[in-house]
Design a protein around this motif. Structure first.
Motif, short mmCIF file in Angstrom:
data_model
loop_
_atom_site.label_atom_id
_atom_site.label_comp_id
_atom_site.label_asym_id
_atom_site.label_seq_id
_atom_site.Cartn_x
_atom_site.Cartn_y
_atom_site.Cartn_z
N GLU A 153 0.82 -1.20 0.00
CA GLU A 153 0.00 0.00 0.00
C GLU A 153 0.86 1.26 0.00
OE1 GLU A 153 -3.38 2.06 2.79
OE2 GLU A 153 -2.68 0.06 3.24
N SER A 154 1.89 1.28 0.83
CA SER A 154 2.78 2.44 0.83
C SER A 154 4.20 1.97 1.09
CB SER A 154 2.35 3.45 1.90
OG SER A 154 2.43 2.86 3.19
N THR A 155 5.10 2.56 0.36
CA THR A 155 6.52 2.24 0.48
C THR A 155 7.29 3.55 0.60
OG1 THR A 155 6.77 2.25 -1.91
CG2 THR A 155 6.35 0.12 -0.88
N PRO A 156 8.50 3.52 1.11
CA PRO A 156 9.27 4.76 1.16
C PRO A 156 9.61 5.24 -0.26
CG PRO A 156 10.57 2.92 2.00
CD PRO A 156 9.20 2.41 1.70
N GLY A 157 9.43 6.52 -0.50
CA GLY A 157 9.72 7.06 -1.83
C GLY A 157 8.51 6.93 -2.73
N ILE A 158 8.75 6.74 -4.01
CA ILE A 158 7.68 6.62 -4.99
C ILE A 158 7.14 5.19 -4.97
CG2 ILE A 158 7.10 6.77 -7.44
CD1 ILE A 158 9.32 8.85 -7.72
N ASP A 159 5.83 5.07 -4.95
CA ASP A 159 5.19 3.75 -4.89
C ASP A 159 5.06 3.16 -6.29
OD1 ASP A 159 4.88 3.98 -2.15
OD2 ASP A 159 2.89 4.84 -2.31
N TRP A 160 6.16 2.68 -6.85
CA TRP A 160 6.14 2.16 -8.21
C TRP A 160 5.25 0.94 -8.34
CZ3 TRP A 160 7.46 5.41 -11.69
CH2 TRP A 160 8.45 6.35 -11.47
N SER A 161 5.27 0.08 -7.33
CA SER A 161 4.46 -1.13 -7.43
C SER A 161 2.97 -0.78 -7.40
CB SER A 161 4.81 -2.10 -6.30
OG SER A 161 4.69 -1.46 -5.05
N ARG A 162 2.57 0.19 -6.58
CA ARG A 162 1.17 0.61 -6.54
C ARG A 162 0.75 1.22 -7.87
NH1 ARG A 162 -1.26 5.49 -4.87
NH2 ARG A 162 0.80 6.21 -4.22
N HIS A 163 1.65 2.02 -8.46
CA HIS A 163 1.35 2.63 -9.76
C HIS A 163 1.25 1.57 -10.85
CE1 HIS A 163 1.60 6.48 -7.98
NE2 HIS A 163 2.90 6.51 -7.85
N ALA A 164 2.07 0.53 -10.75
CA ALA A 164 1.99 -0.56 -11.74
C ALA A 164 0.66 -1.29 -11.63
CB ALA A 164 3.14 -1.54 -11.53
N PHE A 165 0.19 -1.53 -10.41
CA PHE A 165 -1.12 -2.16 -10.23
C PHE A 165 -2.23 -1.26 -10.78
CE2 PHE A 165 0.87 -4.65 -6.65
CZ PHE A 165 0.70 -5.88 -7.24
N GLN A 166 -2.12 0.04 -10.56
CA GLN A 166 -3.12 0.97 -11.07
C GLN A 166 -3.15 0.95 -12.60
OE1 GLN A 166 -1.89 4.69 -9.36
NE2 GLN A 166 -3.25 4.48 -7.60
N LEU A 167 -1.98 0.94 -13.21
CA LEU A 167 -1.92 0.94 -14.67
C LEU A 167 -2.46 -0.36 -15.26
CD1 LEU A 167 -1.12 2.39 -17.25
CD2 LEU A 167 1.18 1.42 -16.99
N ILE A 168 -2.11 -1.47 -14.68
CA ILE A 168 -2.62 -2.76 -15.17
C ILE A 168 -4.14 -2.82 -15.04
CG2 ILE A 168 -2.63 -5.25 -14.71
CD1 ILE A 168 0.38 -4.90 -13.95
N ALA A 169 -4.66 -2.36 -13.90
CA ALA A 169 -6.11 -2.35 -13.71
C ALA A 169 -6.77 -1.40 -14.71
CB ALA A 169 -6.45 -1.95 -12.28
#
Length: 92
Positions: A53-69
């Motif tokens: 859900e939240s990581t230090p810095g930019i949340d690249w994994s969250r953004h990747a999930f958003q883009l795939i969805a």
């Protein structure tokens, strides 16, 4: 400010998803923005379920999930839009 940010993120995600999906998408820009917003919501839920859900810095994994969805929702939504639009044209 929350709604404005959601619209901007949805707009950007929708446009990126349209650029990634092969072929031409026929859904209007306002509908693509809504699909992008839905993709962002779904991607956040998936990221929360996976535990990123939240990581230090930019949340690249969250953004990747958003883009795939967003890609999945834009593709499915455009298919439904064209099925509805096609039925309207056949009736006229």
């Amino acid at each position: 400010m929350g709604w404005l940010w959601a619209i901007i993120v949805g707009f950007v995600l929708g446009l990126i998803a349209k650029a990634i999906i092969p072929g031409k998408q026929h859904s209007p820009l306002w509908l693509t923005t809504i699909f992008g917003m839905l993709g962002a919501i779904a991607g956040n839920a998936i990221a929360r379920a996976v535990g990123v859900e939240s990581t230090p810095g930019i949340d690249w994994s969250r953004h990747a999930f958003q883009l795939i969805a967003a890609i999945i929702i834009v593709a499915l939504g455009d298919t439904l839009f064209m099925a509805t639009l096609g039925k309207r044209k056949q009736r006229a």
